[in-house]
Design an enzyme around this catalytic site. Sequence first.
Site, mmCIF file in Angstrom:
data_model
loop_
_atom_site.group_PDB
_atom_site.id
_atom_site.type_symbol
_atom_site.label_atom_id
_atom_site.label_comp_id
_atom_site.label_asym_id
_atom_site.label_seq_id
_atom_site.Cartn_x
_atom_site.Cartn_y
_atom_site.Cartn_z
ATOM 1 N N CYS A 122 0.836 -1.206 0.000
ATOM 2 C CA CYS A 122 0.000 0.000 0.000
ATOM 3 C C CYS A 122 0.871 1.256 0.000
ATOM 4 O O CYS A 122 1.460 1.591 -1.012
ATOM 5 C CB CYS A 122 -0.980 -0.032 1.171
ATOM 6 S SG CYS A 122 -2.364 1.120 0.969
ATOM 7 N N HIS A 222 -3.595 -5.167 0.749
ATOM 8 C CA HIS A 222 -3.040 -5.545 2.049
ATOM 9 C C HIS A 222 -3.027 -7.068 2.202
ATOM 10 O O HIS A 222 -3.992 -7.655 2.707
ATOM 11 C CB HIS A 222 -3.850 -4.903 3.183
ATOM 12 C CG HIS A 222 -3.581 -3.444 3.335
ATOM 13 N ND1 HIS A 222 -2.652 -2.957 4.231
ATOM 14 C CD2 HIS A 222 -4.093 -2.368 2.684
ATOM 15 C CE1 HIS A 222 -2.617 -1.634 4.130
ATOM 16 N NE2 HIS A 222 -3.476 -1.247 3.207
ATOM 17 N N GLU A 224 -1.524 -8.801 4.331
ATOM 18 C CA GLU A 224 -1.566 -9.190 5.745
ATOM 19 C C GLU A 224 -3.000 -9.357 6.256
ATOM 20 O O GLU A 224 -3.227 -9.997 7.295
ATOM 21 C CB GLU A 224 -0.811 -8.169 6.607
ATOM 22 C CG GLU A 224 -1.541 -6.891 6.935
ATOM 23 C CD GLU A 224 -1.589 -5.873 5.815
ATOM 24 O OE1 GLU A 224 -2.158 -4.781 6.024
ATOM 25 O OE2 GLU A 224 -1.047 -6.158 4.720
#
Length: 249
Positions: A122, A222, A224
């Site tokens: 990002c 993202h 994660e």
Amino acid sequence: MDSNDSDPGAPRPVIGLPTYVEKARFGTWDTRSAVLQHEYIDMVDRAGGIPVLLPPTGVARPELVERLDGLVLTGGADIDPARYGARLGDAALGYTRLDRDESEFGLFGLARAAGVPILAVCRGLQLVNVALGGTLIQHLPDVVGHEEHSGGSGSFGITKVLTEPDTQVAALAGPELRVHCHHHQAIDALAPGLVVSARSPDASIEAAEFPGGPFLIGVQWHPEADPADDRLMRALVVAAAAYRRTRVG
């Protein structure tokens, strides 16, 4: 499966994770703290790396980079527009953190020069693009006419991305995937040397990479936030383990 399973005795590579400096509450304390969403830590650990948090402390130092086998440039605040020759836009520009800019631009430059494998997430992708000479769209909804990339406050939107054939991202993730996004900025002019490796249906750049050199992949989404898909992080850990072997002989 651990990325080092083929050699159970091999040390796990050390992966650096830049942090925020924000006011945080925990226990009886309400104080300025170095913080990062734990999902990043979990992602690195699942993929077989050792996560190490890197708070912004001014100019990055070579002796720090010498201790890293890989680097994840984490998400967060908008890049200072002055870094890419732009003026501050209207109120749609999010908050900036000049301390992170100072630390992480230096960290990226040192890591890149040393050949450290890098995964940029990002803000991290935007930082890479600006550091290498590109520019950013300050408020993407003004260009694409919707806010589907942004998600709500404190949440992610689900975005479809289409990968570009013959890129590392396509080889890792396939031709199409649905990802967790939370961004209101994006790449405008692509930096020299980078190639686009994924776009959203509205043509926004969702991933870019540096072909033929040390591992450098940046994604606007993202990874994660999706514990079911660690493919990008595992690829970084594999590259970091190989880098560690060359570094320590």
